[in-house]
Each structure stands twice: as C-alpha cells, then as structure tokens.
Design a protein around this motif. Structure first.
Motif: not given
Length: 332
Positions: A16-17, A305
């Motif tokens: 995940k970012v 992403n």
C-alpha cells in the motif's frame, strides 16, 4: 511524502501507499525526486522476508530509480559533474519505490538521449548485473559461447544484448514461445523451451559446449549445466528459483573440466565496488543507449499504487523483460 510500504512476509496485495519523511542526505549523496523505479524479483523476496535490506539502508523496497536531482549534500567529495535538475538513473541499496530517495552520486548515470526518464528506470539493475556477470565475474571473450537461463527476464535480455554486442554466440532457455521469440529478436542463436525439452540435450545437438553459463534457476540444473561446459568453463549463479539445494552433484565433471562454479550478487557489494562498476559500464556501454544499440526491454509500466499486481506477475513468472513503476509528475 508517499511510498510503497514494505510489510515483511505479506502477500503482493498488501502493498500500500503510505507516508514517511524525506530522507536526510549523507556526504556524497544527492536527493532524487523519483520519476520511475525498477521492479525486481529481489523486491518480491524482500517483501516475503527472504532478502532483507543491508544494515543501515532503507527498508522501503526498490533497488533502482530514475528521476531529477533536487538536492546535493554540501560536503560533496565526488568528481561527478552532476548538478541540480539533472535527469539521472542508477542503483540504490533501498528506497527506490519512494517519491524521494537518497543516492550515492557515484551510483548515478545520465538518462540516455531520446529515452524517457521513466523508461531509464529499467536499465541499472538488469544491465549492471548482466555486465558484472559477463565481464567482471568472467572475462568473456568474442566468439565464446554463452548459455543464459531465464533468457526473457530483465537480466537475461540485457545479457543477450551485451553478449551479442561483444561478438559471442548466445543460447537461452525460457518457458514459452513468446519469450523465446523475444530472445531471438535480440540475437539469441539458440532458444530452448525448458518446459518441453531438456536444454542439455538440445544445446549439445548444436554446440560442442558452453564457455559460460549464467543461471538463475539452480536446483536440478547444476549437473546438466556442468555437462554442457567446455574445458575451463565458468558457471555463474545469480539466483536459485528452483531451490537452494542441488543433490547428487557430479564432482567428476567439475574436476575433469576444471570448471569454475561461482555465485554473485550486487546489492550487498560495497559502495566503492558499485561506483567502479558503474564507472566502467558508463564508459563502455552508455553511449550505445544514446544511439539505441542497447535498450531496456520494458514489459509494463505500473503506477505506484499497482505494485501488488507487478509483484504478482513476477511471482507467476508472467513477464518478458522489465516491469517499472512510476510516480505522477509534479514539482517537488
């Protein structure tokens, strides 16, 4: 500042970012505003907890990046001519997936002419690994015969280009016809589908033997590799995709052929070693990227992403060439 979070042992979908501080520079470093970053199998291994970052380095994933220099440490002892706003690419020991990464200035090269800054992110890791395998670990000579396993990987495709550029004959193995066709387009003389054929049998039909074998597979390939080696031949291992153990090693072939079996990595080398490797590669090969004689084979470009998808494809062995990630362009 955003980055793709490394969670040790997690599945690809867990990437995940997230947020972290912009890294502080040490003497000899510059701050790179990342445009693109290479996605490598080593990243997937690190995500799984099998390939940790060297001590003292960022645990954010990513071994290479391209971008723009936005800060230079005041204590700059390097003789590099890079200045602010230069577009560069190169190796990092960690943190390549980040929007900003601290890089040793001697580990950078100028983005080739007529190449996008994002695409340049696909050069460093695969071409430097291939160059090291062919010309540093082994003193490859023109007209020698080279077998490259995993020929359609990023390193494999780079090694084909470098070996053919050096006047060598090249054989490759890969898992399907599309991958074999790509290898042939880059100059491979022999191409074997290891899913359908025994590479040792097929190559021995055409060649007396191999002077160098570059292997990412390991496992049960070892004896067949030794079977193919010429006298005083070299067998270099860069990975162990089929397993870390090789049972029933035939020592007689090693002795009778005076074979050399070596293993090699790049990430855990010293900064000085990497600087010298990059300097030699820059002087020897970089102009051929400007002219288009050498080029990175980019399979797919993903957004930051979508790193989970990229990692899954690598783990499924469903790639031909290099996967790269990209951050959206905006001012630092």
């Amino acid at each position: 500042m955003q980055f793709v979070k490394h969670v040790e042992g997690c599945a690809p979908s867990a990437l995940k970012v997230n947020y972290a501080d912009i890294p502080e520079l040490a003497p000899g470093q510059v701050l790179l505003k990342v445009a693109g970053f290479g996605v490598n199998r080593a990243d997937t291994l690190q995500r799984q907890g099998k390939y940790p970052a060297p001590k003292g380095e960022s645990d954010i994933l990513g071994l290479e990046a391209s971008g723009e220099i936005v800060q230079i440490h005041s204590q700059q002892t390097s003789h590099s001519n890079f200045i602010l706003n230069d577009k560069v690419f190169g190796l990092v020991a960690g943190g390549g997936y980040a929007e900003y990464v601290a890089v040793n200035i001697e580990h950078l090269m100028a983005v080739p002419k007529n190449m996008s800054i994002t695409k340049a992110a696909g050069i460093a890791e695969c071409f430097l690994t291939a160059y090291q395998a062919l010309f540093i670990e082994n003193k490859l000579q023109p007209a020698q015969q080279v077998l490259i396993h995993a020929g359609a990987s990023g390193v494999g495709l780079a090694a084909i280009q470098l070996a053919k550029r050096h006047g060598c004959k090249v054989a490759v193995t890969a898992s399907n016809q599309s991958k074999l066709d790509l290898c042939k387009q880059l100059g491979a003389d022999l191409a074997v589908n290891y899913q359908e054929q025994d590479f040792a049998i097929e190559i021995s039909k055409h060649w007396q033997g191999c002077d160098l074998i570059v292997d990412f597979v390991a496992g049960d390939y070892l004896n067949r590799n030794l079977q193919l080696l010429n006298m005083d031949g070299n067998l270099l291992y860069l990975a162990m995709l089929a397993g870390r153990y090789a049972d029933k090693l035939d020592m007689a072939m090693i002795l009778s052929k005076r074979a050399t079996v070596k293993g090699s990595t790049l990430r855990n080398r010293s900064d000085q070693y990497k600087a010298q490797l990059i300097k030699e590669f820059r002087q020897t090969c970089l102009a051929d990227f400007d002219s288009g004689k050498l080029f990175p084979n980019i399979d797919t470009e993903y957004t930051a992403n979508d790193m989970g998808q990229a990692h899954q494809r690598i783990e499924n062995n469903n790639t031909m060439g290099k996967l790269i990630g990209a951050w959206p362009s905006r001012k630092p």
